[in-house]
Design an enzyme around this catalytic site. Structure first.
Site, PDB file in Angstrom:
ATOM      1  CB  SER A  93       7.707 -45.275  94.343  1.00  0.00           C
ATOM      2  OG  SER A  93       6.485 -45.743  93.175  1.00  0.00           O
ATOM      3  CD  GLU A  94       9.376 -44.172  97.708  1.00  0.00           C
ATOM      4  OE1 GLU A  94       8.843 -44.525  98.556  1.00  0.00           O
ATOM      5  OE2 GLU A  94      10.127 -45.083  97.264  1.00  0.00           O
ATOM      6  CB  THR A  95      12.422 -38.284  93.813  1.00  0.00           C
ATOM      7  OG1 THR A  95      11.601 -38.384  92.631  1.00  0.00           O
ATOM      8  CG2 THR A  95      14.259 -37.159  93.509  1.00  0.00           C
ATOM      9  CG  PHE A 105      11.603 -35.496  98.713  1.00  0.00           C
ATOM     10  CD1 PHE A 105       9.911 -34.254  99.669  1.00  0.00           C
ATOM     11  CD2 PHE A 105      11.961 -34.988  99.454  1.00  0.00           C
ATOM     12  CE1 PHE A 105      10.573 -33.729 100.356  1.00  0.00           C
ATOM     13  CE2 PHE A 105      13.071 -34.593 100.107  1.00  0.00           C
ATOM     14  CZ  PHE A 105      12.231 -32.696 100.680  1.00  0.00           C
ATOM     15  CG  HIS A 141      12.631 -47.863  94.931  1.00  0.00           C
ATOM     16  ND1 HIS A 141      11.801 -47.249  95.895  1.00  0.00           N
ATOM     17  CD2 HIS A 141      13.416 -48.035  94.391  1.00  0.00           C
ATOM     18  CE1 HIS A 141      11.524 -46.519  95.618  1.00  0.00           C
ATOM     19  NE2 HIS A 141      12.475 -46.816  94.440  1.00  0.00           N
TER      20      HIS A 141
END
Length: 295
Positions: free
Chosen positions: A46-48, A66, A77
């Site tokens: 979902s994100e980095t 991102f 999160h």
């Protein structure tokens, strides 16, 4: 070939392989935006996040976030998970300040009796803002529901943000489990609301007093469904407080990711402040992986 260390953690859970996974890349000052985006797409989470030196030395880090397809101004999160990763490597870290595109995020580290980091609390970078209202028919169309499944007694479907905008709608409890995103309907909804940017993200919930069940769908950003969405649950809590004129604060327990098999637990406090209605997110985390990224 240069390498960067990375770590992954499951966020808003105490159980490995629950919650919402996050990749945290340490450093990356030499990487351009396109490369960071490619790395995020490679992780396919979902994100980095990328942890960079802060512009103000009084702050802890500059963090870039991102998703699979675009950089984000704020996401919950990733802030909790990044704080957890940093605290696992710095036993003296108690508080932190992250510079992100949406502003400053204030962080408190949660540790167990042995001093090991187990999670974090973060305060939203912006107060609640609300935008246009939408019809129950639109929510029903994008999630393949009936308009009658959308509950409007407390509020209509509405755009709300604490730094990242979502369409928030209440559903009947049984309807929450029946949501099935229609990608063509999402594209049509975004085309009708182009001011929302490059995504039309829908956060739906059902309520039992101070306990909420939630689901978030952002297929146009590559996230068909998200296991835990701090930046959506924050404005949800703030929105509910804004509709309760008699209260100065409200606390909610929010369950998300159940239908995905990645149950997540978020504790969210909304409170009235001189700047507006702000939220603090509390969540546990679990370490999962560590490695090196070749760039």
């Amino acid at each position: 070939m240069p390498t960067l260390p990375f770590f992954t953690a499951d966020v808003f859970t105490k159980t490995r392989f629950g919650g919402n996974p996050l990749a945290v890349v340490m450093g990356g000052d030499m990487l351009d935006t396109a490369t960071m985006q490619a790395v995020a797409a490679e992780f396919n989470l979902s994100e980095t996040t990328f942890v960079l030196p802060p512009s103000d030395p009084a702050h802890t880090a500059h963090v870039r976030i991102f998703n699979r397809t675009a950089e984000m101004d704020f996401a919950g999160h990733p802030m909790v998970g990044t704080a957890f990763v940093l605290a696992r490597h710095n036993p003296d870290l108690v508080k932190a300040t992250f510079e992100i595109a949406a502003g400053l995020v204030l962080v408190r580290i949660a540790r167990d009796d042995a001093g090991t980091a187990v999670g974090a609390s973060i305060t939203t970078p912006q107060p609640l803002t609300t935008g246009e209202t939408l019809t129950p028919e639109l929510i029903a169309a994008v999630l393949r529901l009936d308009p009658g499944d959308v509950v409007t007694r407390t509020h209509p479907p509405i755009v709300a943000s604490n730094g990242n905008a979502y369409v928030i709608a209440e559903l009947a409890a049984d309807a929450l489990t029946r949501c099935s995103p229609d990608i063509d309907a999402f594209r049509s909804a975004l085309a009708a609301h182009p001011h929302l940017g490059n995504r039309f993200s829908v956060h739906v919930y059902s309520r039992d007093d101070a306990t909420l069940r939630a689901r978030m769908f952002a297929p146009l950003a590559g996230t068909w469904e998200d296991p835990a969405t701090g930046s959506a649950n924050a404005p949800l809590a703030c929105l509910l407080l804004s509709l309760d004129a008699a209260s100065e604060a409200a606390n909610f327990t929010i369950l998300q990711g159940v239908e995905m098999g990645r149950p997540s637990l978020l504790q969210v406090e909304a409170r009235r402040t001189p700047a507006g209605i702000m939220a603090t997110l509390h969540g546990s985390c679990v370490s999962v992986m560590a490695g090196e990224l070749s760039v």
